[in-house]
Design an enzyme around this catalytic site. Structure first.
Site, PDB file in Angstrom:
ATOM      1  N   HIS A 168     -22.902  25.748  50.356  1.00  0.00           N
ATOM      2  CA  HIS A 168     -23.814  26.626  49.575  1.00  0.00           C
ATOM      3  C   HIS A 168     -24.969  25.627  49.508  1.00  0.00           C
ATOM      4  O   HIS A 168     -25.069  24.635  48.963  1.00  0.00           O
ATOM      5  CB  HIS A 168     -23.264  26.852  48.270  1.00  0.00           C
ATOM      6  CG  HIS A 168     -23.970  27.470  47.021  1.00  0.00           C
ATOM      7  ND1 HIS A 168     -24.516  28.565  47.494  1.00  0.00           N
ATOM      8  CD2 HIS A 168     -24.125  26.916  45.906  1.00  0.00           C
ATOM      9  CE1 HIS A 168     -25.268  28.767  46.267  1.00  0.00           C
ATOM     10  NE2 HIS A 168     -25.111  27.919  45.429  1.00  0.00           N
TER      11      HIS A 168
ATOM     12  N   GLU B 176     -32.244  34.026  68.736  1.00  0.00           N
ATOM     13  CA  GLU B 176     -31.011  33.397  68.601  1.00  0.00           C
ATOM     14  C   GLU B 176     -30.192  33.981  67.434  1.00  0.00           C
ATOM     15  O   GLU B 176     -28.921  33.793  67.560  1.00  0.00           O
ATOM     16  CB  GLU B 176     -31.280  31.996  68.336  1.00  0.00           C
ATOM     17  CG  GLU B 176     -31.848  31.735  67.090  1.00  0.00           C
ATOM     18  CD  GLU B 176     -32.273  30.098  66.762  1.00  0.00           C
ATOM     19  OE1 GLU B 176     -33.383  30.057  66.839  1.00  0.00           O
ATOM     20  OE2 GLU B 176     -31.269  29.165  66.751  1.00  0.00           O
TER      21      GLU B 176
ATOM     22  N   HIS C 151     -30.465  33.514  44.020  1.00  0.00           N
ATOM     23  CA  HIS C 151     -29.683  32.470  44.001  1.00  0.00           C
ATOM     24  C   HIS C 151     -29.603  31.657  45.184  1.00  0.00           C
ATOM     25  O   HIS C 151     -30.240  30.283  45.014  1.00  0.00           O
ATOM     26  CB  HIS C 151     -28.384  32.872  43.212  1.00  0.00           C
ATOM     27  CG  HIS C 151     -27.366  31.444  43.046  1.00  0.00           C
ATOM     28  ND1 HIS C 151     -26.512  31.277  41.795  1.00  0.00           N
ATOM     29  CD2 HIS C 151     -27.379  30.229  43.732  1.00  0.00           C
ATOM     30  CE1 HIS C 151     -26.155  30.236  42.155  1.00  0.00           C
ATOM     31  NE2 HIS C 151     -26.598  29.379  42.938  1.00  0.00           N
TER      32      HIS C 151
END
Ligand code: 2HA
Ligand code: ZN
Length: 289
Positions: free
Chosen positions: A145, A175, A216
């Site tokens: 994360h 890609e 976030h």
């Protein structure tokens, strides 16, 4: 062997520190987890419980959720409030290894956090993701994360819709559809650090390996550190291109078309999810269908 000399630990530290140098870990932002292989646990087991004379008390603590399919497994995770940047300087003070008990509801620290602390505040999300991913394909071991700038920026201007996010990102680099043909999961803004956002994220990890948290950051999953970090890097790079394109114009003059993405799928033998290859109406702006 000492934990800090083990290959898996070195790979974990490098991923975290590389993220810092990408600018994805301001202050204590971001966290990571790795489901350690049994043979790797055996390699370092004699280093558990004693780091530089600091013995972890090893008390069992509540995880805050249940991860039955991870019972009795060991995990390397970053510490709550610790700065990724400092993992380069003192990994044992900023990272820990924990063991999950046989009920899948408790953990205890067996190594690390030598200057005190707790595992990442996102432990429920990490463990719930690792459980879902293990059930999906036991080769999944890494969950990462971070707070990548361009991905976050896009969550203010694109609809928080998995299909639109995926399609717009796919069009930004050839890609992309090959690397994540299952697309990108999107979680609307929620309070972080608890079980609820973990439930939502792990629900998406049943099918996807990259999930964006609006306003976030993002979560990536993979079999190993290179794959996981590389996935995050690829999505963030494509997001950066999209931010630049949107800064120039609200329309694209040309792009990678759905049929071309289908051709990529055939050529590289990946199963591209048709859900993301919707026809856009003529004159649609970026982010519109
Ligand atoms: O501060 O990134 O999501 C760590 C985090 C919480
Ligand atoms: Zn975060």
């Amino acid at each position: 062997m000492k934990v800090i000399d083990a290959e898996f630990a070195k790979g974990f530290f490098r991923m975290c520190v590389d993220g810092f140098y990408q600018g994805w870990h301001e202050r204590n932002g971001g966290n990571a987890s790795y489901r350690i292989k049994p043979e790797e646990v055996d390699e370092v087991r004699n280093d558990f419980g004693n780091i530089n004379g600091s013995v972890q008390d090893g008390e069992w603590q509540d995880i805050g959720t249940t991860v039955k399919n991870l019972a009795c497994e060991f995990f390397m995770v970053t510490g709550s409030g610790k700065f990724m940047r400092n993992i380069e300087l003192d990994p044992a003070a900023n990272v820990c290894i924990l063991e999950v008990d046989e009920t899948g509801t408790k953990y205890r620290i067996v190594w690390g956090l030598t200057k005190g602390g707790r595992p990442t505040s996102e432990l429920p999300t990490h463990l719930m993701n690792l459980e879902v991913l293990k059930n999906r394909d036991a080769r999944f071991r890494v969950v990462y994360h971070c707070h990548p700038t361009n991905i976050i920026a896009l969550t203010y201007v694109l609809p928080l819709d998995s299909e639109i996010f995926t399609r717009e990102i796919w069009e930004m680099a050839t890609e992309c559809p090959i690397d994540f043909p299952e697309g990108i999961g999107v979680v609307p803004w929620m309070v972080c650090g608890g079980r609820e956002i973990g439930v939502k994220t792990s629900e998406l990890m049943k099918k996807q390996k990259i999930v964006i948290w609006a306003h976030h950051g993002a979560f990536a999953a993979g079999y190993d550190f290179d794959e996981t970090f590389g996935l995050m890097h690829t999505v963030e790079k494509a997001a950066e291109v999209l931010v630049k394109v949107m800064s120039i114009n609200v329309y694209k003059r040309q792009t990678i078309e759905p049929d071309q993405i289908r051709q990529l799928g055939k050529t590289f033998g990946v199963d591209i999810d048709e859900r993301f290859l919707y026809e856009k109406r003529p004159g649609a702006r970026i982010g519109e269908r």
